[in-house]
Design a protein around this motif. Structure first.
Motif, PDB file in Angstrom:
ATOM      1  N   CYS A 172       0.806  -1.187  -0.087  1.00 41.00           N
ATOM      2  CA  CYS A 172       0.077   0.097   0.114  1.00 41.00           C
ATOM      3  C   CYS A 172       0.929   1.207  -0.057  1.00 41.00           C
ATOM      4  N   GLU A 173       0.974   1.882  -1.275  1.00 43.55           N
ATOM      5  CA  GLU A 173       1.565   3.231  -1.255  1.00 43.55           C
ATOM      6  C   GLU A 173       0.676   4.318  -0.926  1.00 43.55           C
ATOM      7  N   THR A 174       1.227   5.371  -0.202  1.00 42.96           N
ATOM      8  CA  THR A 174       0.407   6.377   0.362  1.00 42.96           C
ATOM      9  C   THR A 174       1.396   7.664  -0.009  1.00 42.96           C
ATOM     10  N   LEU A 175       0.673   8.803  -0.329  1.00 45.32           N
ATOM     11  CA  LEU A 175       1.403  10.030  -0.466  1.00 45.32           C
ATOM     12  C   LEU A 175       0.420  11.053  -0.387  1.00 45.32           C
TER      13      LEU A 175
ATOM     14  N   ASN B 274      -2.767   3.932  -3.161  1.00 44.62           N
ATOM     15  CA  ASN B 274      -2.492   2.981  -4.053  1.00 44.62           C
ATOM     16  C   ASN B 274      -2.097   1.852  -3.664  1.00 44.62           C
ATOM     17  N   PHE B 275      -3.019   0.896  -3.759  1.00 42.01           N
ATOM     18  CA  PHE B 275      -2.913  -0.556  -2.977  1.00 42.01           C
ATOM     19  C   PHE B 275      -2.654  -1.247  -4.644  1.00 42.01           C
ATOM     20  N   ASP B 276      -1.457  -1.982  -4.141  1.00 43.16           N
ATOM     21  CA  ASP B 276      -1.016  -3.090  -5.451  1.00 43.16           C
ATOM     22  C   ASP B 276      -1.687  -4.593  -5.085  1.00 43.16           C
ATOM     23  N   TYR B 277      -2.685  -4.884  -5.818  1.00 37.76           N
ATOM     24  CA  TYR B 277      -3.100  -6.219  -5.552  1.00 37.76           C
ATOM     25  C   TYR B 277      -2.725  -7.139  -6.341  1.00 37.76           C
TER      26      TYR B 277
ATOM     27  N   GLN C 216      -1.044  -4.142 -10.954  1.00 31.05           N
ATOM     28  CA  GLN C 216      -2.518  -3.686 -10.843  1.00 31.05           C
ATOM     29  C   GLN C 216      -3.146  -3.106  -9.754  1.00 31.05           C
ATOM     30  N   ILE C 217      -3.501  -1.783  -9.704  1.00 32.40           N
ATOM     31  CA  ILE C 217      -3.653  -1.066  -8.442  1.00 32.40           C
ATOM     32  C   ILE C 217      -4.910  -0.518  -8.476  1.00 32.40           C
ATOM     33  N   LYS C 218      -5.371  -0.653  -7.096  1.00 27.79           N
ATOM     34  CA  LYS C 218      -6.642   0.276  -6.720  1.00 27.79           C
ATOM     35  C   LYS C 218      -6.419   1.634  -6.035  1.00 27.79           C
TER      36      LYS C 218
END
Length: 214
Positions: free
Chosen positions: A25-28, A106-109, A86-88
Protein backbone atom coordinates in the motif's frame (compact mmCIF):
# COMPACT_ATOMS: atom_id res chain seq x y z
CA UNK A 1 -6.54 24.91 9.73
CA UNK A 2 -3.57 26.46 7.94
CA UNK A 3 -1.44 24.81 5.25
CA UNK A 4 1.16 23.40 7.64
CA UNK A 5 -1.52 21.89 9.86
CA UNK A 6 -3.31 20.40 6.86
CA UNK A 7 -0.10 18.85 5.56
CA UNK A 8 0.79 17.47 9.00
CA UNK A 9 -2.62 15.82 9.27
CA UNK A 10 -2.49 14.28 5.79
CA UNK A 11 1.12 13.16 6.20
CA UNK A 12 0.32 11.49 9.52
CA UNK A 13 -2.70 9.78 7.97
CA UNK A 14 -0.66 8.60 4.98
CA UNK A 15 2.02 7.14 7.24
CA UNK A 16 -0.56 5.34 9.41
CA UNK A 17 -2.40 3.82 6.44
CA UNK A 18 0.87 2.59 4.91
CA UNK A 19 1.86 0.94 8.19
CA UNK A 20 -1.58 -0.60 8.67
CA UNK A 21 -1.94 -2.13 5.19
CA UNK A 22 1.69 -3.07 4.63
CA UNK A 23 4.26 -2.80 1.89
CA UNK A 24 1.75 -3.24 -0.95
CA UNK A 25 0.00 0.00 0.00
CA UNK A 26 1.59 3.21 -1.23
CA UNK A 27 0.37 6.46 0.33
CA UNK A 28 1.36 9.99 -0.51
CA UNK A 29 0.47 13.65 -0.16
CA UNK A 30 0.17 15.76 -3.32
CA UNK A 31 0.26 19.51 -3.70
CA UNK A 32 -2.80 19.99 -5.88
CA UNK A 33 -2.33 23.77 -5.87
CA UNK A 34 -0.31 23.42 -9.05
CA UNK A 35 -1.27 21.44 -12.16
CA UNK A 36 1.85 19.23 -11.97
CA UNK A 37 0.71 18.04 -8.47
CA UNK A 38 4.20 17.29 -7.04
CA UNK A 39 4.57 14.74 -4.24
CA UNK A 40 5.20 16.32 -0.83
CA UNK A 41 5.58 13.06 1.11
CA UNK A 42 5.33 9.38 0.20
CA UNK A 43 5.39 6.00 1.98
CA UNK A 44 6.06 2.63 0.36
CA UNK A 45 7.12 4.49 -2.74
CA UNK A 46 8.62 1.28 -4.16
CA UNK A 47 5.10 0.42 -5.35
CA UNK A 48 5.32 3.06 -8.07
CA UNK A 49 9.03 3.90 -7.89
CA UNK A 50 8.33 7.55 -7.06
CA UNK A 51 9.93 9.85 -4.49
CA UNK A 52 9.25 13.27 -2.96
CA UNK A 53 9.14 15.97 -5.64
CA UNK A 54 8.01 13.63 -8.43
CA UNK A 55 5.27 14.89 -10.72
CA UNK A 56 4.68 11.49 -12.35
CA UNK A 57 1.30 9.91 -11.60
CA UNK A 58 0.54 6.25 -10.83
CA UNK A 59 0.00 5.64 -14.57
CA UNK A 60 3.57 6.72 -15.28
CA UNK A 61 2.58 9.92 -17.07
CA UNK A 62 3.79 13.47 -16.39
CA UNK A 63 0.68 15.25 -17.62
CA UNK A 64 -0.84 18.21 -15.80
CA UNK A 65 -4.20 17.53 -14.20
CA UNK A 66 -7.38 19.24 -15.26
CA UNK A 67 -9.02 21.62 -12.78
CA UNK A 68 -11.80 19.12 -11.95
CA UNK A 69 -9.34 16.34 -11.16
CA UNK A 70 -7.39 18.71 -8.91
CA UNK A 71 -10.45 19.37 -6.75
CA UNK A 72 -12.69 16.27 -6.80
CA UNK A 73 -12.08 13.04 -4.89
CA UNK A 74 -11.39 9.89 -6.91
CA UNK A 75 -12.39 6.74 -5.01
CA UNK A 76 -11.57 3.06 -5.65
CA UNK A 77 -10.43 3.33 -9.27
CA UNK A 78 -8.47 0.76 -11.28
CA UNK A 79 -5.03 1.55 -12.65
CA UNK A 80 -2.13 -0.33 -14.24
CA UNK A 81 1.43 0.88 -13.73
CA UNK A 82 3.97 0.92 -16.57
CA UNK A 83 5.51 -2.25 -15.08
CA UNK A 84 2.16 -4.06 -15.19
CA UNK A 85 1.14 -3.86 -11.53
CA UNK A 86 -2.59 -3.80 -10.88
CA UNK A 87 -3.57 -0.98 -8.57
CA UNK A 88 -6.66 0.22 -6.72
CA UNK A 89 -6.30 3.98 -6.37
CA UNK A 90 -8.09 6.69 -4.38
CA UNK A 91 -7.42 10.40 -3.89
CA UNK A 92 -8.96 12.57 -1.16
CA UNK A 93 -8.66 16.37 -1.24
CA UNK A 94 -8.26 18.81 1.63
CA UNK A 95 -8.76 22.36 0.40
CA UNK A 96 -8.36 25.59 2.39
CA UNK A 97 -7.98 29.28 1.70
CA UNK A 98 -4.32 29.06 0.77
CA UNK A 99 -3.78 25.38 0.05
CA UNK A 100 -5.05 22.44 -1.99
CA UNK A 101 -3.59 19.18 -0.76
CA UNK A 102 -4.59 15.59 -1.44
CA UNK A 103 -4.03 12.21 0.16
CA UNK A 104 -3.36 9.45 -2.37
CA UNK A 105 -3.73 5.73 -1.64
CA UNK A 106 -2.51 3.12 -4.13
CA UNK A 107 -2.91 -0.54 -3.23
CA UNK A 108 -1.02 -3.07 -5.35
CA UNK A 109 -3.15 -6.23 -5.53
CA UNK A 110 -1.19 -7.96 -8.29
CA UNK A 111 -0.09 -10.77 -5.97
CA UNK A 112 -3.71 -11.34 -4.93
CA UNK A 113 -4.66 -11.88 -8.58
CA UNK A 114 -2.04 -14.62 -8.87
CA UNK A 115 -3.11 -16.11 -5.53
CA UNK A 116 -6.71 -16.19 -6.69
CA UNK A 117 -5.74 -18.08 -9.83
CA UNK A 118 -3.95 -20.67 -7.70
CA UNK A 119 -6.99 -21.02 -5.42
CA UNK A 120 -9.29 -21.50 -8.41
CA UNK A 121 -6.99 -24.23 -9.73
CA UNK A 122 -6.91 -25.92 -6.32
CA UNK A 123 -10.70 -25.89 -5.99
CA UNK A 124 -11.49 -27.08 -9.50
CA UNK A 125 -12.52 -30.71 -10.07
CA UNK A 126 -13.52 -32.79 -13.08
CA UNK A 127 -16.65 -34.37 -11.58
CA UNK A 128 -18.29 -35.25 -8.27
CA UNK A 129 -17.06 -38.28 -6.35
CA UNK A 130 -20.41 -40.08 -6.19
CA UNK A 131 -20.72 -40.10 -9.95
CA UNK A 132 -17.18 -41.41 -10.22
CA UNK A 133 -17.85 -44.22 -7.77
CA UNK A 134 -21.03 -45.33 -9.54
CA UNK A 135 -20.26 -45.06 -13.22
CA UNK A 136 -23.23 -47.10 -14.32
CA UNK A 137 -25.08 -43.89 -15.14
CA UNK A 138 -28.67 -44.28 -16.29
CA UNK A 139 -28.42 -48.07 -16.31
CA UNK A 140 -27.57 -48.25 -12.59
CA UNK A 141 -30.27 -45.74 -11.77
CA UNK A 142 -32.72 -47.65 -13.95
CA UNK A 143 -31.97 -50.88 -12.07
CA UNK A 144 -32.71 -49.16 -8.75
CA UNK A 145 -35.92 -47.69 -10.12
CA UNK A 146 -37.09 -51.05 -11.51
CA UNK A 147 -36.39 -52.85 -8.21
CA UNK A 148 -38.34 -50.26 -6.20
CA UNK A 149 -41.18 -50.34 -8.74
CA UNK A 150 -41.30 -54.15 -8.56
CA UNK A 151 -41.62 -53.92 -4.78
CA UNK A 152 -44.81 -51.92 -5.24
CA UNK A 153 -46.22 -54.53 -7.61
CA UNK A 154 -47.67 -52.04 -10.10
CA UNK A 155 -46.55 -50.58 -13.42
CA UNK A 156 -45.44 -46.95 -13.34
CA UNK A 157 -48.51 -45.70 -15.25
CA UNK A 158 -50.82 -47.27 -12.66
CA UNK A 159 -49.29 -45.54 -9.63
CA UNK A 160 -51.36 -43.08 -7.65
CA UNK A 161 -49.87 -40.21 -5.68
CA UNK A 162 -49.46 -42.34 -2.54
CA UNK A 163 -47.66 -45.02 -4.55
CA UNK A 164 -45.39 -42.46 -6.18
CA UNK A 165 -44.52 -41.05 -2.77
CA UNK A 166 -43.62 -44.56 -1.56
CA UNK A 167 -41.47 -45.09 -4.62
CA UNK A 168 -39.63 -41.79 -4.15
CA UNK A 169 -39.10 -42.64 -0.46
CA UNK A 170 -37.62 -46.00 -1.41
CA UNK A 171 -35.36 -44.41 -4.00
CA UNK A 172 -34.22 -41.81 -1.46
CA UNK A 173 -33.39 -44.54 1.06
CA UNK A 174 -31.22 -46.24 -1.57
CA UNK A 175 -29.40 -42.94 -2.37
CA UNK A 176 -30.76 -42.97 -5.90
CA UNK A 177 -30.88 -39.17 -5.92
CA UNK A 178 -27.11 -38.99 -5.49
CA UNK A 179 -26.81 -39.89 -9.19
CA UNK A 180 -26.41 -37.12 -11.72
CA UNK A 181 -29.66 -36.13 -13.43
CA UNK A 182 -31.61 -38.47 -11.17
CA UNK A 183 -34.59 -36.13 -10.76
CA UNK A 184 -35.18 -35.77 -14.54
CA UNK A 185 -34.84 -39.56 -14.91
CA UNK A 186 -37.40 -40.33 -12.19
CA UNK A 187 -39.75 -37.65 -13.50
CA UNK A 188 -39.58 -39.17 -16.97
CA UNK A 189 -40.24 -42.70 -15.72
CA UNK A 190 -43.17 -41.58 -13.58
CA UNK A 191 -44.62 -39.33 -16.26
CA UNK A 192 -44.58 -36.25 -14.01
CA UNK A 193 -42.67 -32.97 -13.96
CA UNK A 194 -39.36 -32.41 -12.23
CA UNK A 195 -41.12 -29.97 -9.94
CA UNK A 196 -43.45 -32.77 -8.82
CA UNK A 197 -40.51 -35.02 -8.00
CA UNK A 198 -38.95 -32.24 -5.93
CA UNK A 199 -42.27 -31.81 -4.10
CA UNK A 200 -42.34 -35.55 -3.39
CA UNK A 201 -38.80 -35.37 -2.02
CA UNK A 202 -39.75 -32.47 0.24
CA UNK A 203 -42.77 -34.37 1.52
CA UNK A 204 -40.70 -37.50 2.13
CA UNK A 205 -38.17 -35.41 4.06
CA UNK A 206 -40.91 -33.83 6.19
CA UNK A 207 -42.47 -37.20 6.94
CA UNK A 208 -39.10 -38.61 7.94
CA UNK A 209 -38.66 -35.75 10.38
CA UNK A 210 -42.03 -36.18 12.07
CA UNK A 211 -42.02 -38.01 15.46
CA UNK A 212 -43.66 -41.40 15.47
CA UNK A 213 -46.97 -41.82 17.40
CA UNK A 214 -46.93 -43.69 20.69
Amino acid sequence: MNRDEAFEFLDRTARGIAEMFGSSCETLVHDMGVPSHPILSIYNGHVSGRTVGSTVDILGTDRELEDEARRNDQVNLYATTPSGQQIKSSTFHLIGEDYNLALGINFDYTSLVYANRILVDLMSAEADLKSALWQGGDSALADLFDKCLAALGKPADALGKADRLKLVAMLEQKNAFSYRKSVPFVARRLGVSRYTVYKYLDEVTRQAGEPADG
